[in-house]
Design an enzyme around this catalytic site. Structure first.
Site, mmCIF file in Angstrom:
data_model
loop_
_atom_site.group_PDB
_atom_site.id
_atom_site.type_symbol
_atom_site.label_atom_id
_atom_site.label_comp_id
_atom_site.label_asym_id
_atom_site.label_seq_id
_atom_site.Cartn_x
_atom_site.Cartn_y
_atom_site.Cartn_z
ATOM 1 N N SER A 127 0.900 -1.202 0.027
ATOM 2 C CA SER A 127 -0.026 -0.134 -0.058
ATOM 3 C C SER A 127 0.834 1.284 -0.121
ATOM 4 O O SER A 127 0.766 2.235 -0.624
ATOM 5 C CB SER A 127 -1.036 0.024 1.279
ATOM 6 O OG SER A 127 -0.087 -0.147 2.479
ATOM 7 N N SER A 128 1.995 1.279 0.737
ATOM 8 C CA SER A 128 2.803 2.415 0.743
ATOM 9 C C SER A 128 3.445 2.500 -0.715
ATOM 10 O O SER A 128 3.691 3.773 -1.223
ATOM 11 C CB SER A 128 3.862 2.296 1.831
ATOM 12 O OG SER A 128 4.604 1.110 2.030
ATOM 13 N N ASP A 172 8.577 -3.293 -4.491
ATOM 14 C CA ASP A 172 7.251 -3.049 -4.716
ATOM 15 C C ASP A 172 7.111 -1.816 -5.524
ATOM 16 O O ASP A 172 6.170 -1.699 -6.240
ATOM 17 C CB ASP A 172 7.103 -2.513 -3.134
ATOM 18 C CG ASP A 172 7.116 -3.805 -2.179
ATOM 19 O OD1 ASP A 172 7.485 -4.959 -2.811
ATOM 20 O OD2 ASP A 172 7.361 -3.486 -1.010
HETATM 21 C C1 GLA Z 1 8.963 -6.025 1.393
HETATM 22 C C2 GLA Z 1 9.913 -4.904 0.764
HETATM 23 C C3 GLA Z 1 10.466 -5.600 -0.596
HETATM 24 C C4 GLA Z 1 10.932 -6.790 -0.257
HETATM 25 C C5 GLA Z 1 9.813 -7.730 0.498
HETATM 26 C C6 GLA Z 1 10.386 -9.202 0.703
HETATM 27 O O1 GLA Z 1 7.763 -5.935 0.646
HETATM 28 O O2 GLA Z 1 9.569 -3.617 0.609
HETATM 29 O O3 GLA Z 1 11.562 -4.413 -1.062
HETATM 30 O O4 GLA Z 1 12.170 -7.052 0.266
HETATM 31 O O5 GLA Z 1 9.612 -7.002 1.626
HETATM 32 O O6 GLA Z 1 10.789 -9.625 -0.651
#
Ligand code: GLA
Length: 387
Positions: A127-128, A172
């Protein structure tokens, strides 16, 4: 959240029409967990859940932010006063993006922003990142910055790492910015090389369920950072830039080399997870490219075991989803995202959606856990302008 609704709310709040409305999705990661800050491989796809932003420029050095999802009025921030390390709330994500753009020399002189998101917060569904990317894309368009998607993702990651203070990788933000409908994104996080892999499970009689355990996670908390530091220690001991550089074929030898400096085995477990997880991503890509989505089930299972036993980022609720789903006939299941709560994904035959869902719900009730939220995920579009 409808584009019209967000536009109308903006107009009501700020007394003028926005210059445009943008959308950026949350994501699930199919495979490749905790590999991104090790320069490794990931394979996320975009969810239909999105953050939507109505935005207009300002030229007076002021950033006004409002969210339909948070109690409270409009936050008004002076651009010159934006600085990392403060006591941040949700505004840190959009404000951090403006800070990162300006710090990189881009001439952003202010904005009015109204946001509304359908990406569940704290559910491991990014979400962020969706909030960051939607604001970055809007400002990129309005200020005609001409930045490519991968670079917007990098700036958003910088906002999150430095301004918000969460030491996350690049997955993400890149997923939200670069995914395409109907595809999973095979991403090399070292150089952000991308390959869109067609991912149409329904055509093969399959479904992917997302099970949100409702256990909230937080990445600025210590455990994520500890894993990251442990991986960096492993790389340093092995004399490589990142664990991505340890070939799968050399894993046994690498683990032996680490033994003298790793009495409790902690670093070796982390290294083993990352190196085997990179190999699992490559296996999943090969299977999907060969049109054999059913065969990825066991790879998802292996990934979960590795995250649970070696990387140690699962939790009882995630393990219960995975174990119950498998017993009820799922083809494979794993936690997705950073862990310590959040969501799991479950690969099922279409006919098994209802029995598997019911089995998981029943098991949660029996364990006295908060009821999970279960939904089907179909790869949706990455960030884009709506109007
Ligand atoms: C979170 C982090 C990502 C990644 C995942 C694990 O979502 O934001 O950058 O490291 O954990 O895969």
């Amino acid at each position: 959240m409808g584009e019209q609704q967000v536009r109308a709310a903006f107009t009501e709040l700020y007394g003028a029409e926005p210059e445009g409305v943008w959308s950026a999705p949350g994501r699930v990661n199919l495979i490749g967990e905790h590999t991104d800050y090790n320069d490794g491989f990931v394979m996320p796809f975009a969810l239909p859940h999105t953050a939507v932003a109505a935005v207009a420029r300002r030229d007076d050095g002021v950033l006004r932010l409002h969210s339909a999802d948070v109690e409270g009025g409009v936050a008004e921030l002076a651009l010159d006063a934006l600085a990392p390390g403060g006591d941040h709330d949700w505004t840190a994500y959009p404000a951090g993006v403006v800070w990162a753009l300006r710090e990189a020399g881009h001439p952003v002189t202010g904005a009015d922003v109204h946001l509304a998101s359908t990406v569940p917060a704290g559910a491991g569904l990014s979400s962020s990142a969706a909030l960051e990317v939607v604001v970055a894309l809007a400002l990129n368009d309005l200020y005609e910055l001409g930045l490519p998607r991968w670079q917007l993702a990098r700036l958003c990651q910088r906002a999150e790492n430095v301004y918000v203070g969460a030491p996350t990788g690049i997955m993400d933000q890149t997923a939200s910015a670069c995914c395409e409908a109907g595809h999973a994104l095979f991403l090399d996080t070292r150089d952000l090389t991308q390959k869109q892999i067609p991912f149409d499970l329904a055509a093969e009689g399959l479904r992917l369920l997302v099970v949100d355990t409702q256990v909230k996670h937080a990445h600025s908390g210590g455990e994520y950072g500890k894993r990251r530091a442990g991986c960096e220690k492993g790389a340093a001991l092995l004399g490589v830039d990142a664990l991505r550089d340890v070939p799968y074929a050399d894993l046994g030898a690498a683990l032996e080399r680490l033994a003298p400096d790793d009495p409790d085995g902690e670093v070796r477990r982390l290294v083993r997870h990352v190196v085997t997880e990179d190999e699992r991503v490559e296996r999943v890509v090969a299977l999907l490219e060969a049109g054999d989505a059913r065969a990825i089930g066991p790879v998802l299972d292996e990934g979960h075991a590795s995250l649970r036993d070696d990387f140690r980022v699962s939790c009882p609720e995630l393990d219960l989803v995975v174990d119950t789903a498998r017993t009820a006939g799922a083809l494979g299941a794993r936690m997705t995202g950073g862990g310590f709560g959040g969501s799991a994904i479950v690969l099922v035959e279409t006919a098994d959606v209802a029995p598997v869902t019911q089995a998981v719900e029943k098991a949660f009730a029996a364990a006295d856990f908060t009821a999970p939220r279960v939904f089907e995920a179909v790869p949706a579009a990455g960030a884009h302008r709506l109007t």
